[in-house]
Design a protein around this motif. Structure first.
Motif, short mmCIF file in Angstrom:
data_model
loop_
_atom_site.label_atom_id
_atom_site.label_comp_id
_atom_site.label_asym_id
_atom_site.label_seq_id
_atom_site.Cartn_x
_atom_site.Cartn_y
_atom_site.Cartn_z
N GLY A 67 -16.74 20.02 7.07
CA GLY A 67 -17.76 21.06 6.96
C GLY A 67 -18.29 21.21 5.54
O GLY A 67 -19.51 21.26 5.32
N MET A 68 -17.39 21.27 4.58
CA MET A 68 -17.83 21.40 3.19
C MET A 68 -18.52 20.13 2.71
O MET A 68 -19.47 20.20 1.92
N GLY A 69 -18.05 18.98 3.20
CA GLY A 69 -18.72 17.73 2.86
C GLY A 69 -20.16 17.73 3.35
O GLY A 69 -21.08 17.33 2.62
N ILE A 70 -20.36 18.23 4.56
CA ILE A 70 -21.72 18.30 5.12
C ILE A 70 -22.60 19.22 4.27
O ILE A 70 -23.72 18.88 3.91
N VAL A 71 -22.08 20.39 3.94
CA VAL A 71 -22.85 21.36 3.16
C VAL A 71 -23.24 20.77 1.81
O VAL A 71 -24.41 20.86 1.38
N LEU A 72 -22.30 20.16 1.12
CA LEU A 72 -22.59 19.58 -0.19
C LEU A 72 -23.57 18.42 -0.11
O LEU A 72 -24.49 18.31 -0.93
N ILE A 73 -23.42 17.57 0.90
CA ILE A 73 -24.34 16.44 1.05
C ILE A 73 -25.75 16.92 1.40
O ILE A 73 -26.74 16.38 0.90
N VAL A 74 -25.86 17.95 2.23
CA VAL A 74 -27.18 18.50 2.54
C VAL A 74 -27.83 19.04 1.26
O VAL A 74 -29.00 18.78 0.99
N ALA A 75 -27.06 19.77 0.46
CA ALA A 75 -27.60 20.32 -0.79
C ALA A 75 -28.05 19.20 -1.72
O ALA A 75 -29.14 19.27 -2.31
N ILE A 76 -27.24 18.16 -1.85
CA ILE A 76 -27.62 17.02 -2.70
C ILE A 76 -28.86 16.33 -2.15
O ILE A 76 -29.77 15.96 -2.90
N GLY A 77 -28.92 16.16 -0.83
CA GLY A 77 -30.09 15.54 -0.21
C GLY A 77 -31.36 16.30 -0.48
O GLY A 77 -32.40 15.71 -0.79
N VAL A 78 -31.28 17.62 -0.38
CA VAL A 78 -32.47 18.45 -0.61
C VAL A 78 -32.85 18.45 -2.08
O VAL A 78 -34.02 18.30 -2.43
N LEU A 79 -31.86 18.64 -2.96
CA LEU A 79 -32.15 18.78 -4.39
C LEU A 79 -32.53 17.47 -5.07
O LEU A 79 -33.43 17.45 -5.92
N PHE A 80 -31.87 16.37 -4.72
CA PHE A 80 -32.06 15.13 -5.47
C PHE A 80 -32.84 14.05 -4.73
O PHE A 80 -33.42 13.17 -5.36
N PHE A 81 -32.84 14.12 -3.40
CA PHE A 81 -33.54 13.09 -2.62
C PHE A 81 -34.75 13.66 -1.88
O PHE A 81 -35.36 12.98 -1.07
N LYS A 82 -35.05 14.92 -2.17
CA LYS A 82 -36.25 15.59 -1.60
C LYS A 82 -36.27 15.55 -0.07
O LYS A 82 -37.32 15.40 0.54
N GLU A 83 -35.08 15.66 0.55
CA GLU A 83 -35.01 15.71 2.01
C GLU A 83 -35.43 17.09 2.49
O GLU A 83 -35.29 18.08 1.78
N SER A 84 -35.95 17.15 3.70
CA SER A 84 -36.45 18.42 4.23
C SER A 84 -35.27 19.32 4.63
O SER A 84 -34.18 18.86 4.93
N LEU A 85 -35.55 20.61 4.63
CA LEU A 85 -34.56 21.59 5.05
C LEU A 85 -35.25 22.52 6.04
O LEU A 85 -35.96 23.44 5.66
N SER A 86 -35.05 22.24 7.32
CA SER A 86 -35.69 23.01 8.38
C SER A 86 -34.79 24.15 8.83
O SER A 86 -33.58 24.15 8.57
N LEU A 87 -35.36 25.10 9.54
CA LEU A 87 -34.58 26.21 10.07
C LEU A 87 -33.48 25.74 11.01
O LEU A 87 -32.33 26.18 10.87
N PRO A 88 -33.74 24.82 11.95
CA PRO A 88 -32.65 24.34 12.80
C PRO A 88 -31.51 23.69 11.99
O PRO A 88 -30.34 23.89 12.29
N LYS A 89 -31.85 22.93 10.96
CA LYS A 89 -30.83 22.30 10.14
C LYS A 89 -29.96 23.36 9.47
O LYS A 89 -28.73 23.26 9.48
N VAL A 90 -30.58 24.39 8.92
CA VAL A 90 -29.82 25.48 8.27
C VAL A 90 -28.94 26.20 9.28
O VAL A 90 -27.77 26.48 9.02
#
Length: 110
Positions: A67-90
């Motif tokens: 779970g924490m791995g997922i949260v950290l990877i999502v944050a890194i993806g959004v911040l550094f790789f400009k991945e989208s962050l949609s409401l369903p994803k959150v």
């Protein structure tokens, strides 16, 4: 539970996240030294997770680790790789975190 076990779990999470980040940077296993570092990071992560499992229930440790791995990877993806962050994803990532917290708070060891 031993505080040392929680130390191992935290570092298992951090090394797993590093391994996943290196996997992204390796661009399909096409950069030898990044690939080697990725494999080392995953081996260290699994070794530390194994040490954490000496005192922490596998259901708790794995839920927190993943779970924490997922949260950290999502944050890194959004911040550094400009991945989208949609409401369903959150919403669905939040459910994973809530589940990990619930297992920890209401697990059999409490």
């Amino acid at each position: 539970m031993s505080k040392l076990s929680w130390f191992f779990l935290v570092f298992a999470i951090l090394f797993e996240v590093c391994g996943t980040l290196l996997m992204k940077l390796s661009k399909g296993l096409s950069h030898f030294w990044i690939d080697v570092l990725m494999m080392v990071a995953y081996m260290v992560s699994l070794g530390m997770l194994s040490m954490a499992l000496k005192k922490i229930d596998i259901s708790i440790a794995y839920a927190i680790w993943s779970g924490m791995g997922i949260v950290l990877i999502v944050a890194i993806g959004v911040l550094f790789f400009k991945e989208s962050l949609s409401l369903p994803k959150v919403v669905f990532i939040s459910l994973i975190v809530i589940g990990a917290i619930g297992l920890n708070v209401f697990g059999e060891g409490h």
